[in-house]
Design a protein around this motif. Structure first.
Motif, PDB file in Angstrom:
ATOM      1  N   ASN A   1      30.835  52.556  48.634  1.00 17.79           N
ATOM      2  CA  ASN A   1      31.263  51.187  48.328  1.00 17.79           C
ATOM      3  C   ASN A   1      30.478  50.618  47.145  1.00 17.79           C
ATOM      4  O   ASN A   1      31.036  49.926  46.282  1.00 17.79           O
ATOM      5  CB  ASN A   1      31.086  50.287  49.549  1.00 17.79           C
ATOM      6  N   ARG A   2      29.184  50.919  47.142  1.00 14.16           N
ATOM      7  CA  ARG A   2      28.344  50.432  46.046  1.00 14.16           C
ATOM      8  C   ARG A   2      28.747  51.078  44.722  1.00 14.16           C
ATOM      9  O   ARG A   2      28.740  50.437  43.666  1.00 14.16           O
ATOM     10  CB  ARG A   2      26.879  50.712  46.358  1.00 14.16           C
ATOM     11  N   GLU A   3      29.107  52.351  44.791  1.00 16.53           N
ATOM     12  CA  GLU A   3      29.541  53.051  43.582  1.00 16.53           C
ATOM     13  C   GLU A   3      30.832  52.428  43.040  1.00 16.53           C
ATOM     14  O   GLU A   3      30.986  52.240  41.830  1.00 16.53           O
ATOM     15  CB  GLU A   3      29.756  54.530  43.900  1.00 16.53           C
ATOM     16  N   VAL A   4      31.748  52.090  43.966  1.00 13.86           N
ATOM     17  CA  VAL A   4      32.995  51.430  43.558  1.00 13.86           C
ATOM     18  C   VAL A   4      32.692  50.069  42.939  1.00 13.86           C
ATOM     19  O   VAL A   4      33.265  49.686  41.909  1.00 13.86           O
ATOM     20  CB  VAL A   4      33.944  51.274  44.768  1.00 13.86           C
ATOM     21  N   TYR A   5      31.758  49.329  43.565  1.00 12.61           N
ATOM     22  CA  TYR A   5      31.381  48.003  43.056  1.00 12.61           C
ATOM     23  C   TYR A   5      30.750  48.107  41.664  1.00 12.61           C
ATOM     24  O   TYR A   5      31.094  47.353  40.747  1.00 12.61           O
ATOM     25  CB  TYR A   5      30.410  47.341  44.031  1.00 12.61           C
TER      26      TYR A   5
ATOM     27  N   SER B   1      31.124  50.524  39.551  1.00 10.74           N
ATOM     28  CA  SER B   1      32.169  50.945  38.616  1.00 10.74           C
ATOM     29  C   SER B   1      33.008  49.756  38.165  1.00 10.74           C
ATOM     30  O   SER B   1      33.325  49.610  36.977  1.00 10.74           O
ATOM     31  CB  SER B   1      33.050  52.005  39.281  1.00 10.74           C
ATOM     32  N   SER B   2      33.363  48.878  39.134  1.00 10.12           N
ATOM     33  CA  SER B   2      34.157  47.693  38.779  1.00 10.12           C
ATOM     34  C   SER B   2      33.352  46.744  37.894  1.00 10.12           C
ATOM     35  O   SER B   2      33.891  46.129  36.965  1.00 10.12           O
ATOM     36  CB  SER B   2      34.628  46.971  40.044  1.00 10.12           C
ATOM     37  N   GLN B   3      32.027  46.629  38.178  1.00  6.17           N
ATOM     38  CA  GLN B   3      31.176  45.776  37.360  1.00  6.17           C
ATOM     39  C   GLN B   3      31.048  46.315  35.941  1.00  6.17           C
ATOM     40  O   GLN B   3      31.071  45.555  34.963  1.00  6.17           O
ATOM     41  CB  GLN B   3      29.788  45.640  38.001  1.00  6.17           C
TER      42      GLN B   3
ATOM     43  N   GLU C   1      33.244  48.106  34.430  1.00  7.97           N
ATOM     44  CA  GLU C   1      34.535  47.855  33.792  1.00  7.97           C
ATOM     45  C   GLU C   1      34.646  46.396  33.352  1.00  7.97           C
ATOM     46  O   GLU C   1      35.145  46.096  32.267  1.00  7.97           O
ATOM     47  CB  GLU C   1      35.659  48.203  34.772  1.00  7.97           C
ATOM     48  N   GLU C   2      34.140  45.486  34.205  1.00  6.60           N
ATOM     49  CA  GLU C   2      34.157  44.063  33.863  1.00  6.60           C
ATOM     50  C   GLU C   2      33.260  43.789  32.662  1.00  6.60           C
ATOM     51  O   GLU C   2      33.614  43.011  31.766  1.00  6.60           O
ATOM     52  CB  GLU C   2      33.696  43.242  35.073  1.00  6.60           C
TER      53      GLU C   2
ATOM     54  N   HIS D   1      32.487  45.908  30.310  1.00  2.00           N
ATOM     55  CA  HIS D   1      33.193  46.455  29.145  1.00  2.00           C
ATOM     56  C   HIS D   1      34.281  45.487  28.677  1.00  2.00           C
ATOM     57  O   HIS D   1      34.439  45.253  27.464  1.00  2.00           O
ATOM     58  CB  HIS D   1      33.811  47.806  29.507  1.00  2.00           C
ATOM     59  N   HIS D   2      34.999  44.904  29.642  1.00  2.00           N
ATOM     60  CA  HIS D   2      36.058  43.936  29.304  1.00  2.00           C
ATOM     61  C   HIS D   2      35.459  42.692  28.651  1.00  2.00           C
ATOM     62  O   HIS D   2      35.995  42.167  27.665  1.00  2.00           O
ATOM     63  CB  HIS D   2      36.817  43.567  30.574  1.00  2.00           C
TER      64      HIS D   2
END
Length: 313
Positions: free
Chosen positions: A60-64, A66-68, A70-71, A73-74
Motif C-alpha cells: 500500500n505504501r509503495e502504491v501511495y 508511486s501516486s505521490q 506521479e503527482e 511529476h504532474h
C-alpha cells in the motif's frame, strides 16, 4: 532410588499387555518438548500473519509513494507550464506598452511621467524564465523566480492599466476639444454667399471713419440657415442692442461664438445643446445693419479672435 511411572497398554485383540516404564524427568522433558513445539509453531504462525500484514502495508505504501511521485511529476510539469505562461504574459504586456507608445506618437500626447516605465521607476524588463530547468535540482530556484516575476508583472499590469486610462482620458479630452473648437463657416458652402467685411481695420459703412471690426461678416439671401461652427450650449438667444437678434454659443475651453443680425425667430433656444453644422438661426437684417448678413465673432477667453483662423472648410 528414582521413582518410575509405568504405563500399561492393553490390546482389545487379546494380545499380552505391554508395560512401559519411564521416569518423571522424562515425562517433564517430553512435556517441555511439546510446549516448545507448540510455542515455536505459534510464533511461526504469528510471524507469518505479521509478515503478511507488513507486506500488505508495504505494498500500500509503495502504491501511495508511486501516486505521490506521479503527482510531483504532474506538479513539476504544471510549474514549467506556468513559467511559460508568465513569459507569454510578459510578452503581451510589452506589446501593449509598445501599442500605447505608438498611439501617443500618432495623437501627439505625451506621457505624464516619461521617467517611469511599465516596470516602475528605473525598472528593467525581467529576463524570461527557463522553463526547461531540471526541476529535481532547481525546483526552489524556479519557484522563487516565478514568485518575483508575478509580483513584477502585477505591478506592470497596474501601470499599463493606468497608462491606458490616462491615454483614453487624453484622447477624449482631445476629441472634445476638437469638437468644441470653431472650424467651419457659419453659412453652408452650398449656399450662395459672399464676405462683406473681414476681421480688422475697415472704413465704417455708417460713419465713414476708420474703425476696428471685431467680426467676420457673411451676406446671403434673407432666411439662409446660420450654422453652429462647433459643439456647445446656447447661452443667449435674444435682442442685443445694435447687434439685433443675437445668439451666443458657449463651446467650453474658454471659447464662445456670437451670431448677430439674425431673424427674430430662432431655431434654438437658451440651454439647448448644439452640434457643429446644426442650424441655430436664420439670416436677418435686425439691429444696425446695411443688409441681410451674419455678424460672426469668435471669443477666446473673453477676447475677440480672427474668425478666419477658425474656418477650415
Amino acid at each position: 532410588m528414582r521413582k518410575k511411572i509405568s504405563f500399561v497398554i492393553l490390546s482389545s485383540s487379546g494380545a499380552p499387555a505391554k508395560q512401559i516404564c519411564t521416569s518423571k524427568a522424562s515425562i517433564r522433558l517430553f512435556g517441555a518438548a511439546i510446549i516448545a513445539v507448540f510455542t515455536i509453531v505459534g510464533y511461526i504462525v504469528y510471524d507469518y500473519y505479521n509478515l503478511r500484514e507488513t507486506t500488505s502495508h508495504l505494498q500500500n505504501r509503495e502504491v501511495y509513494i508511486s501516486s505521490q511521485l506521479e503527482e510531483i511529476h504532474h506538479q513539476r510539469k504544471q510549474i514549467q507550464e506556468f513559467a511559460n505562461e508568465i513569459n507569454s504574459l510578459k510578452t503581451k504586456l510589452l506589446a501593449l506598452n509598445d501599442f500605447e507608445k505608438k498611439i501617443r506618437i500618432i495623437a501627439n500626447i505625451e506621457k505624464s511621467n516619461e521617467s517611469e516605465n511599465m516596470f516602475g521607476v528605473g525598472g528593467s524588463v525581467p529576463e524570461d524564465l527557463d522553463a526547461q530547468l531540471p526541476l529535481k535540482e532547481k525546483h526552489n530556484s524556479l519557484m522563487r523566480d516565478m514568485h518575483e516575476q508575478v509580483e513584477q508583472l502585477s505591478h506592470a499590469s497596474a501601470n499599463q492599466q493606468e497608462g491606458f486610462h490616462s491615454l483614453l482620458q487624453s484622447l477624449e479630452d482631445q476629441q472634445n476639444l476638437l469638437a468644441s473648437t470653431p472650424a467651419i463657416r457659419p453659412v453652408s458652402r452650398g449656399v450662395k454667399s459672399w464676405i462683406t467685411s473681414r476681421f480688422g481695420y475697415r472704413k465704417s459703412p455708417f460713419t465713414g471713419k476708420r474703425e476696428f471690426h471685431k467680426a467676420y461678416d457673411i451676406s446671403a439671401r434673407l432666411g439662409t440657415p446660420i450654422l453652429a461652427t462647433a459643439d456647445g450650449v446656447i447661452t443667449f438667444a435674444g435682442k442685443k442692442g445694435l447687434l439685433g437678434y443675437t445668439i451666443i454659443v458657449d463651446h467650453g475651453h474658454g471659447m464662445k461664438t456670437r451670431y448677430a443680425h439674425c431673424q427674430k425667430k430662432f431655431l434654438k433656444k437658451r440651454g439647448d445643446k448644439v452640434k457643429r453644422w446644426e442650424p441655430i438661426a436664420l439670416m436677418g437684417n435686425t439691429g444696425r445693419s446695411t443688409g441681410p448678413h451674419v455678424h460672426y465673432q469668435v471669443f477666446i477667453n473673453g477676447m475677440p479672435a480672427n474668425p478666419e483662423l477658425y474656418i477650415l472648410n
